[in-house]
Design a protein around this motif. Structure first.
Motif, PDB file in Angstrom:
ATOM      1  N   LEU A 126      -0.668   7.539 -13.676  1.00  0.00           N
ATOM      2  CA  LEU A 126      -0.197   7.681 -12.293  1.00  0.00           C
ATOM      3  C   LEU A 126       0.708   6.531 -11.849  1.00  0.00           C
ATOM      4  O   LEU A 126       1.604   6.734 -11.047  1.00  0.00           O
ATOM      5  CB  LEU A 126      -1.392   7.786 -11.343  1.00  0.00           C
ATOM      6  CG  LEU A 126      -2.258   9.043 -11.544  1.00  0.00           C
ATOM      7  CD1 LEU A 126      -3.498   8.958 -10.678  1.00  0.00           C
ATOM      8  CD2 LEU A 126      -1.458  10.299 -11.213  1.00  0.00           C
ATOM      9  N   ASP A 127       0.445   5.338 -12.378  1.00  0.00           N
ATOM     10  CA  ASP A 127       1.278   4.205 -11.970  1.00  0.00           C
ATOM     11  C   ASP A 127       2.332   3.973 -13.040  1.00  0.00           C
ATOM     12  O   ASP A 127       2.115   3.229 -13.999  1.00  0.00           O
ATOM     13  CB  ASP A 127       0.409   2.961 -11.771  1.00  0.00           C
ATOM     14  CG  ASP A 127      -0.634   3.186 -10.695  1.00  0.00           C
ATOM     15  OD1 ASP A 127      -0.253   3.652  -9.599  1.00  0.00           O
ATOM     16  OD2 ASP A 127      -1.818   2.923 -10.951  1.00  0.00           O
ATOM     17  N   THR A 147       0.700   6.720  -3.887  1.00  0.00           N
ATOM     18  CA  THR A 147       1.510   5.749  -4.622  1.00  0.00           C
ATOM     19  C   THR A 147       1.600   4.486  -3.788  1.00  0.00           C
ATOM     20  O   THR A 147       1.396   4.517  -2.571  1.00  0.00           O
ATOM     21  CB  THR A 147       2.947   6.255  -4.849  1.00  0.00           C
ATOM     22  OG1 THR A 147       3.464   6.682  -3.592  1.00  0.00           O
ATOM     23  CG2 THR A 147       2.996   7.394  -5.842  1.00  0.00           C
ATOM     24  N   LEU A 157      -4.991   5.424  -2.487  1.00  0.00           N
ATOM     25  CA  LEU A 157      -4.701   5.336  -3.924  1.00  0.00           C
ATOM     26  C   LEU A 157      -5.816   5.938  -4.773  1.00  0.00           C
ATOM     27  O   LEU A 157      -5.728   5.957  -5.989  1.00  0.00           O
ATOM     28  CB  LEU A 157      -4.466   3.878  -4.337  1.00  0.00           C
ATOM     29  CG  LEU A 157      -3.202   3.219  -3.782  1.00  0.00           C
ATOM     30  CD1 LEU A 157      -3.063   1.799  -4.310  1.00  0.00           C
ATOM     31  CD2 LEU A 157      -1.963   4.035  -4.137  1.00  0.00           C
TER      32      LEU A 157
END
Ligand code: ADP
Ligand code: ZN
Ligand code: ZN
Length: 725
Positions: free
Chosen positions: A70-71, A114, A108
């Motif tokens: 996701l990051d 995000t 988050l």
């Protein structure tokens, strides 16, 4: 796969382990501290990678790959922060995933969340400057924005008032090459000068500054009004000027605009504020700014402790004795103890400040593990208040106040000063009872009386929150004989309104200040200095600076003198000292009247005669003799269920499998308030002289406890360093 690689992931599930996954099918394996989306049963969960390993206990063909990283720009938690979280789940023996995911801002914890983008600023290009020299033409709004940009780089907040679609206007300027954007410059502190420090303050500041860049815990033990906040401000100024970040933790109620205003004014920057009352968006914004290093100063309550800050150089915990630093459910951690651990990991100094330090911190100071700085006098030269113990056994009482206390209030108000009455019981009366048959309103779900809130016409349980309409007639004998027994803040307010009709009576309690902004309004009114009379609960005890306040009446603290909770006397001393500290903070001397049925009680005599310092040393000695914390170490195994028998059985079974060693186990015993919200609560106490023994045995024990069949019918949890019984 050529090199075996497994991804360890913390997931938000109440299980005592991490979970192994295979790397995603495409791209490199995610690094520790990165959020990932993984399959879990039939669901998908957001987790955080805690590490990579070459080995897994699970056969590789049983493992699933990570669905998504996701990051994409890299880890959002760094290695040191993950080490702290690991220490937390090991020390507090809580589910790792709940600890790790709980450290993220709520936004988050979702896959769509995000990090907020860094704010940008805008400036004219050469082409833009040229355009500005030409006539306005057919796009006046664009021209207006060009003009606004002419002064130099400008942040978005300066452009939002231009036209009605400023984003669109700005975008077309950028499109045409007239304006360009760049990351906004970080907030630079512009400190204003403070008062000249007293010798004590100077010594404390110098000693703490000497430890910048290495770990040391400093106890700032200063009487109320001694200028502790001023010491914080000097230290913060030094850290921020050097380009570092700083974290200030305050108790729940301390996060008033007053304190923030003082920070803003003295340091010349906007603190990023983090507490549980924020919207998810605001919290993400503050967390993201701190995590990216943009926010120099973070001020928050307990949970703000878990804010990553890459350049953090100092931590401060104000009112370190405050009970709200201990989380009492779920992941039961002490923000004070974890903060000290975090400072040690980061190799930075931490300051614990209080007028009434906890016995834990005093113990560490006495043993020289902490540096101990005392501010013995009030910074403003104001004298500490004088005490008057009012023996209420021989006094005429009206609504809980002795006549002598009412007279003292009258004299204070007549002099144009302010007074406050402190009563730790909100509501109108603690019980509604029938004078005919003795019936009284008690909670069906708790071992507690219902408090009568007369104005709302309700009976409320202050422990589980359940409430119902107050009956007009006795539900038992139908007599019209219901009366309130005992005093609450509402009744006291009513009584004082009758007695002092020309003075504003301000009530400070959770009911009166439930609406947002009310508390700050009340505080402002008191600070304006006009005569007024305050009635309130412990909300009054915390940190407020009321210059016009010269009299404090403490209605009743007698329960604490004979409580079975060994911490009751410590809390009573802290509360009395803190409440008293509201009196006489400017030029006029203050008086504190303490009403009691036990004026000769040794604890009271010591506290009032010799002060909190001597009192706390005496309590510490008592704890030492009994082997109680902080002289010994405790953990509780707490359990609760509707059925008491089930709880007791589980705890007995758990006790039976406790491993041998130096830790003493006692119980099962009922919690101080056994029934709460319809559930029976009991616990086992584990106590040891050495922390390592306690932890070793509990760690060996917990897997056995998890196996117990009786455990399936109860809710249970371990509470390390418990604060409540
Ligand atoms: P504390 O945090 O210990 O309660 P504060 O820092 O709020 O104390 O100080 C109490 C009052 O004294 C404040 O009004 C503050 O502005 C003032 N004060 C603090 N230090 C000084 C000083 N060195 N000289 C003059 N006034 C001071
Ligand atoms: Zn009755
Ligand atoms: Zn209840």
């Amino acid at each position: 796969m050529s090199t075996a690689c497994f991804v360890q992931v913390a997931l938000p599930v109440p299980l005592p382990q991490l979970f192994d996954y295979l790397p995603p099918r495409e791209g490199p394996p995610p690094r520790a501290g990165t959020r990932v989306l993984v399959p879990f049963g039939r669901r998908q969960l957001v987790g955080v990678v805690t590490g990579l390993s070459v080995h897994s206990d699970v056969p590789a063909d049983k493992l699933l790959p990570v669905d998504e990283v996701l990051d994409s720009t890299g880890p959002i938690l760094d290695e040191r922060f993950l080490r702290l979280l690991r220490w937390c789940w090991q020390y507090y023996k809580h589910a790792p995933g709940e600890v790790v995911i709980g450290a993220l801002p709520p936004a988050l914890r979702k896959a769509v969340g995000t990090l907020p983008p860094a704010p940008r600023q805008y400036a004219l290009t050469e082409a833009g400057q040229e355009r500005l020299r030409e006539p306005v033409g057919r796009a006046p709004v664009q021209y207006e924005m060009l003009a606004a940009l002419a002064a130099g780089p400008v942040g978005e907040q300066r452009l939002v008032t231009i036209g009605c679609q400023w984003r669109k206007t700005l975008a077309s300027l950028v499109d045409k090459g007239w304006a360009a954007s760049e990351p906004a410059a970080p907030d630079q502190p512009r400190p204003a000068s403070g008062p000249t420090l007293t010798a004590d303050q100077r010594a404390a500041v110098a000693a703490i500054e000497a430890d910048f860049g290495r770990f040391r815990c400093h106890l700032l033990d200063g009487v109320t009004g001694s200028g502790k906040t001023e010491v914080y401000l000097c230290l913060l100024e030094a850290v921020l000027e050097a380009g570092g970040q700083a974290l200030v933790l305050v108790p729940e109620i301390g996060l008033t605009p007053q304190l923030l205003r003082r920070f803003r004014k003295r340091l010349g920057l906007e603190p990023a504020v983090i507490h549980s009352g924020l919207s998810a968006g605001a919290r993400l914004e503050a967390w993201g700014a701190a995590q990216a290093g943009r926010a120099p100063l973070v001020v928050g309550t307990r949970s703000a402790l878990f804010t990553p800050m890459p350049r953090i150089g100092l931590m401060i915990l104000d009112e370190e004795h405050d009970a709200s630093f201990k989380q009492q459910d779920g992941f039961r951690y002490s923000a004070r103890d974890v903060a000290v651990k975090r400072a040690a990991e980061l190799e930075i100094p931490i300051v614990l400040g209080s007028a009434t330090p906890s016995l834990e911190s005093l113990h560490n100071a006495v043993e020289k593990r902490y540096s101990w700085h005392r501010l013995r006098e009030r910074a403003t030269q104001a004298a500490l208040p004088s005490w008057r113990v009012l023996d209420i056994r021989h006094q005429e009482m009206v609504g809980g106040l002795a006549t002598a206390a009412v007279d003292a209030i009258a004299e204070t108000l007549a002099r144009g000063e302010q007074a406050m009455v402190f009563l730790n019981r909100r509501g109108y009366a603690p019980v509604l009872m029938c004078q005919s048959c003795g019936w009284h309103g008690s909670c069906e779900r708790c071992d507690a009386n219902l408090t009568w809130h007369r104005a709302a016409g309700r009976l409320v349980c202050h422990h589980c929150g359940s409430q119902r309409r107050a009956p007009a007639l006795c539900p038992e004998c139908r007599a019209d004989a219901l009366v309130g027994a005992g005093e609450g803040t509402q009744q006291l307010e009513e009584l004082l309104e009758k007695r002092f009709p020309n003075v504003p009576i301000l009530r400070f309690d959770r009911d009166a200040t439930a609406r947002k902004g009310v508390l700050d309004q009340l505080i402002e009114e008191v600070r304006s200095g006009a005569p007024c009379l305050l009635v309130g609960t412990q909300m009054l005890a915390k940190g407020h600076h009321f210059p016009g306040m010269t009299l404090v009446v403490i209605v009743n603290i007698d329960q604490a003198l004979y409580s079975v909770d060994y911490r009751a006397l410590e809390r009573m001393g802290q509360m009395i000292e803190q409440v008293a500290g509201r009196a006489g903070r400017s030029d006029r001397p203050g008086t504190v009247i303490l009403q009691t049925l036990h004026p000769e009680h040794a604890a009271l005599e010591l506290l009032l005669g010799k002060g909190y310092g001597a009192y706390a040393r005496w309590l510490l000695e008592e704890r030492r003799q009994a082997g109680l914390p902080p002289a010994g170490y405790q953990a509780l195994l707490r359990a609760e269920a509707h059925d008491r028998v089930v709880v007791e059985q589980f705890l007995r079974d758990a006790a039976a499998v406790f491993p041998a060693g130096d830790t003493r186990l006692s119980g099962p015993m009922p919690a101080l308030m056994e029934r709460l919200g319809g559930r029976s609560r009991m616990y086992l106490v584990l106590q040891a002289a050495r922390r390592a023994d306690l932890h070793r045995q509990v760690d060996a024990w917990l897997p056995r406890v998890r196996e117990l069949r009786a455990g399936r019918k109860v809710r249970w949890a371990i509470d390390v360093d418990p604060q409540e019984l």
